[in-house]
Motif scaffolding. Structure first.
Motif, PDB file in Angstrom:
ATOM      1  N   LEU A  44       3.177  -8.237 -43.407  1.00  0.00           N
ATOM      2  CA  LEU A  44       2.626  -9.380 -42.675  1.00  0.00           C
ATOM      3  C   LEU A  44       3.652 -10.504 -42.566  1.00  0.00           C
ATOM      4  N   MET A  45       4.297 -10.784 -43.667  1.00  0.00           N
ATOM      5  CA  MET A  45       5.297 -11.855 -43.679  1.00  0.00           C
ATOM      6  C   MET A  45       6.340 -11.664 -42.584  1.00  0.00           C
ATOM      7  N   PHE A  46       6.844 -10.432 -42.496  1.00  0.00           N
ATOM      8  CA  PHE A  46       7.890 -10.184 -41.511  1.00  0.00           C
ATOM      9  C   PHE A  46       7.329 -10.183 -40.096  1.00  0.00           C
ATOM     10  N   LEU A  47       6.116  -9.694 -39.932  1.00  0.00           N
ATOM     11  CA  LEU A  47       5.521  -9.697 -38.592  1.00  0.00           C
ATOM     12  C   LEU A  47       5.195 -11.122 -38.146  1.00  0.00           C
ATOM     13  N   TRP A  48       4.826 -11.966 -39.067  1.00  0.00           N
ATOM     14  CA  TRP A  48       4.572 -13.364 -38.711  1.00  0.00           C
ATOM     15  C   TRP A  48       5.859 -14.011 -38.222  1.00  0.00           C
ATOM     16  N   ALA A  49       6.975 -13.596 -38.816  1.00  0.00           N
ATOM     17  CA  ALA A  49       8.254 -14.163 -38.374  1.00  0.00           C
ATOM     18  C   ALA A  49       8.689 -13.552 -37.046  1.00  0.00           C
ATOM     19  N   ARG A  50       8.377 -12.276 -36.853  1.00  0.00           N
ATOM     20  CA  ARG A  50       8.746 -11.620 -35.581  1.00  0.00           C
ATOM     21  C   ARG A  50       7.787 -10.476 -35.300  1.00  0.00           C
ATOM     22  N   ASP A  51       6.838 -10.727 -34.430  1.00  0.00           N
ATOM     23  CA  ASP A  51       5.833  -9.727 -34.085  1.00  0.00           C
ATOM     24  C   ASP A  51       6.484  -8.597 -33.288  1.00  0.00           C
ATOM     25  N   GLY A  52       5.929  -7.400 -33.433  1.00  0.00           N
ATOM     26  CA  GLY A  52       6.393  -6.289 -32.613  1.00  0.00           C
ATOM     27  C   GLY A  52       7.587  -5.537 -33.158  1.00  0.00           C
ATOM     28  N   MET A  53       7.899  -5.723 -34.433  1.00  0.00           N
ATOM     29  CA  MET A  53       8.987  -4.936 -35.019  1.00  0.00           C
ATOM     30  C   MET A  53       8.589  -3.461 -35.042  1.00  0.00           C
ATOM     31  N   SER A  54       9.575  -2.582 -35.012  1.00  0.00           N
ATOM     32  CA  SER A  54       9.272  -1.154 -35.106  1.00  0.00           C
ATOM     33  C   SER A  54       9.071  -0.790 -36.573  1.00  0.00           C
ATOM     34  N   GLN A  55       8.499   0.383 -36.807  1.00  0.00           N
ATOM     35  CA  GLN A  55       8.271   0.803 -38.182  1.00  0.00           C
ATOM     36  C   GLN A  55       9.588   0.967 -38.924  1.00  0.00           C
ATOM     37  N   ALA A  56      10.583   1.479 -38.239  1.00  0.00           N
ATOM     38  CA  ALA A  56      11.878   1.670 -38.888  1.00  0.00           C
ATOM     39  C   ALA A  56      12.484   0.319 -39.277  1.00  0.00           C
ATOM     40  N   GLU A  57      12.393  -0.646 -38.364  1.00  0.00           N
ATOM     41  CA  GLU A  57      12.897  -1.981 -38.689  1.00  0.00           C
ATOM     42  C   GLU A  57      12.153  -2.540 -39.889  1.00  0.00           C
ATOM     43  N   LEU A  58      10.836  -2.395 -39.860  1.00  0.00           N
ATOM     44  CA  LEU A  58      10.038  -2.920 -40.963  1.00  0.00           C
ATOM     45  C   LEU A  58      10.420  -2.270 -42.283  1.00  0.00           C
ATOM     46  N   SER A  59      10.581  -0.949 -42.265  1.00  0.00           N
ATOM     47  CA  SER A  59      10.894  -0.328 -43.559  1.00  0.00           C
ATOM     48  C   SER A  59      12.268  -0.768 -44.041  1.00  0.00           C
ATOM     49  N   ARG A  60      13.170  -1.084 -43.114  1.00  0.00           N
ATOM     50  CA  ARG A  60      14.467  -1.586 -43.563  1.00  0.00           C
ATOM     51  C   ARG A  60      14.352  -2.976 -44.176  1.00  0.00           C
TER      52      ARG A  60
END
Lengths: 168, 168
Positions: B67-83
């Motif tokens: 959630l924290m990262f999506l709040w900073a930038r919505d629409g990240m890919s799963q691969a980006e998120l896992s990184r």
DNA sequence: TCCAATTCGTTAGCATGCTACTCAGTGTGG
DNA sequence: CCACACTGAGTAGCATGCTAACGAATTGGA
């Protein structure tokens, strides 16, 4: 994932100002500056490294703390173990299950108290000590090497302070 | 277990000298002094406290970082998120599964790259920000209160240093 | 002495982390 | 243009952590 360094930022590079923060009602929450985030990352990094060292011996990361305490005092009860390891009893039950399965310990009923099961090291469990303790020591040392010895002592002192009777 | 303070010692009280150590080939491994042990305990303590705060909102501890990262930038890919979250892709898959199930995010296929799935916050996921960020901030603050502000900065600096490109 | 509270181990069910593998879509060097 | 490598998402299977709820044994108090 073998890279435990601090990751990419959430914000796109080159969109002007970096802004790895969540603004909420005027407050800012910078994730890379969050105590919980940092401690969690560090814990997973260290656990990952230790697991790597323990793997050849077939010892799981969750079994490590139990072994440590049994090496110091064999025959502790499950309740005692879950208190000192700071793990809930149901978690301890299944960790012990796996250790029994893997031949590290045996369950022995307490003769004086029908509720209590004592956990005894097998010969194999006992003998792993000399093999594994140096490896665990090495993991800690390798990580502490990145900071000065003085900083290492400070770090451990502060972490211990967080654990003394948390508020609430 | 609601007590996160440093636990009992493994050795029996009153058997003379305290000896919470495992001696192995002349080496001593004092568990209460092990970096890994301390960091792990601190991480579980903080995670436990944060989970408590997030529970009323139905948000799991593993969903928090996402959630924290999506709040900073919505629409990240799963691969980006896992990184950025520093979680293996299979773990991310199932965390997203639960977040979809709970109505926090949706999976949107990337139009330009057939491999990529983008994760978009739902209105509910977006709106939780103002409710949860203060609670997480409070958990960090409450724990940092036990040490001085200067010590807090030192602690975070040292933890971050452990995470920068571990040896080996 | 006997009932109620406590303690211990356990089961059930879930979340979150990992490794190993697979499959589909992209991209690249000849 | 095409075979092959790489990347992203996902599946399978496991370990480890939690809470909730139990039944059996023990203990403590009236």
């Amino acid at each position: 994932m073998s890279d435990w360094s601090i990751g990419e930022r959430a914000t796109e590079p080159g969109h002007g100002g970096l802004e790895p923060a969540v603004k909420s009602s005027g407050q800012e929450f910078v994730i890379e500056d969050s105590l919980g985030y940092l401690v969690n990352r560090a814990a997973r990094s260290l656990a990952h490294q230790l697991a790597e060292e323990l793997r050849p011996a077939g010892v799981g990361i969750g079994q490590w703390a139990v072994l440590m305490f049994l090496w110091a005092r064999d025959g502790m009860s499950q309740a005692e173990l879950s208190r000192v390891v700071a793990i809930e009893p149901p978690t301890m039950v299944r960790t012990i299950d796996r250790m029994v399965r893997d031949g590290l310990v045996t369950r022995v009923p307490d003769p004086d108290d029908g509720r209590v099961t004592r956990i005894r090291l097998t010969e194999r469990g006992r003998s792993l000590r000399d093999e594994l303790v140096p490896k665990a020591t090495a993991v800690n040392a390798r990580n502490l090497n990145r900071i000065t010895e003085r900083e290492g002592r400070t770090l451990k002192r502060l972490l211990a302070k967080l654990l003394v009777e948390p508020d609430r």
